[in-house]
Design an enzyme around this catalytic site. Structure first.
Site, PDB file in Angstrom:
ATOM      1  N   CYS A 245      26.968  34.563  38.418  1.00 21.62           N
ATOM      2  CA  CYS A 245      27.871  35.630  39.203  1.00 21.62           C
ATOM      3  C   CYS A 245      29.153  35.739  38.671  1.00 21.62           C
ATOM      4  O   CYS A 245      29.761  36.908  39.089  1.00 21.62           O
ATOM      5  CB  CYS A 245      28.059  34.880  40.682  1.00 21.62           C
ATOM      6  SG  CYS A 245      26.562  34.577  41.625  1.00 21.62           S
TER       7      CYS A 245
ATOM      8  N   HIS B 100      34.824  27.291  31.147  1.00 19.41           N
ATOM      9  CA  HIS B 100      33.605  26.778  31.033  1.00 19.41           C
ATOM     10  C   HIS B 100      33.621  25.230  30.836  1.00 19.41           C
ATOM     11  O   HIS B 100      34.026  24.671  30.287  1.00 19.41           O
ATOM     12  CB  HIS B 100      32.955  27.309  29.618  1.00 19.41           C
ATOM     13  CG  HIS B 100      31.476  27.600  29.692  1.00 19.41           C
ATOM     14  ND1 HIS B 100      30.572  26.525  30.080  1.00 19.41           N
ATOM     15  CD2 HIS B 100      30.779  28.587  29.250  1.00 19.41           C
ATOM     16  CE1 HIS B 100      29.281  26.939  29.972  1.00 19.41           C
ATOM     17  NE2 HIS B 100      29.408  28.256  29.566  1.00 19.41           N
TER      18      HIS B 100
ATOM     19  N   HIS C 287      46.563  40.953  46.454  1.00 17.99           N
ATOM     20  CA  HIS C 287      45.359  41.318  46.813  1.00 17.99           C
ATOM     21  C   HIS C 287      44.481  40.173  46.111  1.00 17.99           C
ATOM     22  O   HIS C 287      44.628  39.921  45.023  1.00 17.99           O
ATOM     23  CB  HIS C 287      44.701  42.493  46.581  1.00 17.99           C
ATOM     24  CG  HIS C 287      45.462  43.644  47.182  1.00 17.99           C
ATOM     25  ND1 HIS C 287      45.789  43.955  48.321  1.00 17.99           N
ATOM     26  CD2 HIS C 287      46.547  44.488  46.554  1.00 17.99           C
ATOM     27  CE1 HIS C 287      46.665  44.844  48.666  1.00 17.99           C
ATOM     28  NE2 HIS C 287      47.032  45.194  47.355  1.00 17.99           N
TER      29      HIS C 287
ATOM     30  N   HIS D 181      34.927  36.027  44.950  1.00 18.48           N
ATOM     31  CA  HIS D 181      33.236  36.147  44.743  1.00 18.48           C
ATOM     32  C   HIS D 181      32.626  35.678  46.195  1.00 18.48           C
ATOM     33  O   HIS D 181      32.881  34.394  46.680  1.00 18.48           O
ATOM     34  CB  HIS D 181      32.578  35.592  43.612  1.00 18.48           C
ATOM     35  CG  HIS D 181      31.119  35.203  43.975  1.00 18.48           C
ATOM     36  ND1 HIS D 181      30.423  36.490  44.069  1.00 18.48           N
ATOM     37  CD2 HIS D 181      30.604  34.211  43.787  1.00 18.48           C
ATOM     38  CE1 HIS D 181      29.029  36.019  44.005  1.00 18.48           C
ATOM     39  NE2 HIS D 181      29.064  34.840  43.943  1.00 18.48           N
TER      40      HIS D 181
ATOM     41  N   ASN E 115      25.323  38.466  49.449  1.00 13.06           N
ATOM     42  CA  ASN E 115      26.069  37.866  48.095  1.00 13.06           C
ATOM     43  C   ASN E 115      25.336  38.773  47.118  1.00 13.06           C
ATOM     44  O   ASN E 115      24.071  38.767  46.636  1.00 13.06           O
ATOM     45  CB  ASN E 115      25.682  36.464  47.780  1.00 13.06           C
ATOM     46  CG  ASN E 115      25.972  35.994  46.153  1.00 13.06           C
ATOM     47  OD1 ASN E 115      26.255  36.847  45.337  1.00 13.06           O
ATOM     48  ND2 ASN E 115      25.886  34.803  46.227  1.00 13.06           N
TER      49      ASN E 115
END
Length: 518
Positions: free
Chosen positions: A238, A317, A401, A405, A438
């Site tokens: 995602c 990562h 703002h 996700h 989602n």
């Protein structure tokens, strides 16, 4: 599909279970605001006496002083010329090596037709009619769905809604074409950019990677020019949408006067799980149909008509850690059916990735006042051994703002608590989860579209997009609004415009599902 999909946990701030206020939250208290203003303007305060002294000295200059300066300059003309040449060379090198500004002209989110609507009851009926799930796992899915935060208007592709379902390559291609071309058509119509002027194409879809690629489908459909730089990202979860933005930004540094088209989506048709491994059933309950198309430009002339300028992208990562690497893992279950398994370590791994990401992002965006407080608490704890809690920077001082996700309720609850955000700040993410589900990497754009549809974006505002993905990754993008966004001018490119008056809505912690076949 993202590891952020685990959305069943209801612990957290409970913001989703209460009515969200439409009013903008109050700012910091007067004491903290005064401190913030003082520290942020410390340089100007310290330089003020020197500026005053310099101005006084300049005011006292006489014609004889100016004549003496001119005579000195003429006497040392070679030196002056050398200094000027070095300064010009340095300025030229700086301007040549300075990163090109990247602007977001506009974006569009795909809105499926009413034939794709799936209510919670429809979902359960379809699951029962499939005849592959045990009674216990049907009850498990219903429990997940009731606590998911999803509303009654999310969307599924036709192949999953058909009775019986008919997932196949042809149907998966139809879904991909409908989502991608629907969003791109709306975007090109809104911006007026011709398809042949696009020099870079980046498409990301984690689990559907046909041959030819999805990016090739875009090139073929819109007859893009032969030298277009096209890229197709797969298996990145995602957070791949922000990876695509970062890649497009890098490409626009070398492709002069060009447009970059970014398409973010996920494909449901071939990735519905038909087994009884509970760690893989979560995705069925949360993921829904959707996608977004974004048009970026590095043309200076486009600044005046663009919505935003891309300020920062930060990628984190944690794939070197085995626990993080396997917390979202596509594999076969015991019966040979393929699904995406979500580990119980998911929320802990996401929290660690978020911490790393904001540690890198913080110094880039936080005002000096917040960095001083954080440094002071760190020194007190590490050096002087004081038993104090680490200071959590107030990111509300850096952004107006937040687009987080919409992976699931647990993710939103955790971030709301850790970053001490208000219901108002979380509203775009919670309403996107409720209205669209989602939608993987495209959810961030439905959230930004919500903020625009509410008329909240003003020139100078800063928006923070943050997403999680398999691997495990946490990625951020920071945007600076170049103009006020007027909802009435958005038209069909904004999927919220026709129904924004209904939002925000109250989202209970538990919403019962009454199946018509029960």
């Amino acid at each position: 599909m993202s590891g952020a999909a685990q959305g069943t946990t209801t612990a957290g701030s409970g913001g989703a279970s209460s009515t969200i206020r439409n009013q903008r939250p109050r700012g910091p208290g007067y004491l903290k605001l005064s401190y913030h203003i003082a520290v942020s303007n410390a340089v100007y305060i310290l330089l003020a006496p020197f500026a005053a002294a310099l101005a006084l000295r300049a005011w006292r200059l006489t014609p004889s002083d100016l004549a003496a300066a001119r005579a000195y300059l003429l006497a040392n003309l070679p030196l002056a010329f050398a200094v000027l040449s070095v300064a010009s060379a340095l300025a030229t090198v700086y301007l040549a090596r300075r990163p090109r500004a990247v602007y977001l002209l506009d974006f569009a989110c795909y809105k499926p037709g009413p034939e794709h609507v799936v209510t919670r009851e429809t979902f359960m009926d379809q699951s029962k009619e499939a005849g592959v799930f045990t009674d216990d796992n049907l009850a498990f899915q219903q429990k997940i769905l009731e606590r998911s935060g999803l509303g009654q208007g999310t969307y599924f592709p036709a192949a999953v809604l058909n009775s019986p379902p008919n997932p196949c390559m042809a149907e998966a291609r139809r879904e991909a074409e409908a989502v991608m071309f629907g969003a791109i058509d709306s975007l090109l119509a809104k911006t007026g950019v011709r398809a042949r002027d696009i020099g870079v194409v980046v498409v990301n879809c984690s689990l559907f990677n046909p041959t030819p690629s999805l990016s090739a489908m875009v090139v073929n459909h819109y007859k893009l020019r032969g030298n277009v730089a096209s890229y197709n990202l797969g298996g990145m979860g995602c957070s791949a949408g922000l990876i695509s933005i970062d890649l497009a930004k890098q490409l626009l540094q070398v492709h002069r006067n060009s447009y970059a088209l970014v398409v973010s989506m996920e494909n449901i048709t071939l990735n519905w799980y038909w087994g009884n491994d509970r760690s893989m059933l979560m995705s069925n309950c949360l993921f829904r149909m959707g996608g977004a198309a974004i048009l970026l430009s590095n043309r200076g002339a486009d600044k005046r008509r663009s919505k935003y300028q891309l300020v920062h992208t930060v990628r984190t990562h944690h794939g070197a850690d085995n626990r993080a690497y396997r917390c979202v893992f596509q594999e076969e279950d015991k019966t040979g059916r393929v699904g995406v398994a979500l580990s119980k370590d998911l929320m802990a791994v996401a929290g660690e990735a978020l911490k790393t990401n904001i540690t890198t992002l913080g110094p880039l965006v936080l005002p000096m006042s917040e960095q001083v407080l954080f440094l002071a608490s760190l020194i007190g704890k590490k050096i002087f051994g004081l038993k104090i809690k680490p200071y959590i920077p107030d990111f509300k001082m850096a952004f107006e703002h937040f687009c987080i996700h919409a992976g699931g309720r647990a993710v939103l609850d955790t971030i709301e608590k850790n970053l001490e955000l208000s219901d108002w700040h979380m509203e775009p993410s919670r309403m996107t989860l409720n209205r669209w589900g989602n939608t993987s990497s495209s959810s961030l754009w439905y959230e930004l579209a919500y903020t625009e549809a509410k008329g909240r974006v003003r020139r100078g505002n800063r928006a923070w997009q943050i997403a999680f993905g398999s691997g495990f990754k946490c990625n951020s993008a920071v945007w600076h609004a170049l103009r006020d966004i007027h909802p009435a001018k958005e038209g069909g490119s904004n999927p919220w415009v026709e129904e924004i008056h209904r939002f925000p809505v109250e989202v209970p912690k538990v919403e019962s599902v009454v199946s018509s076949s029960s």
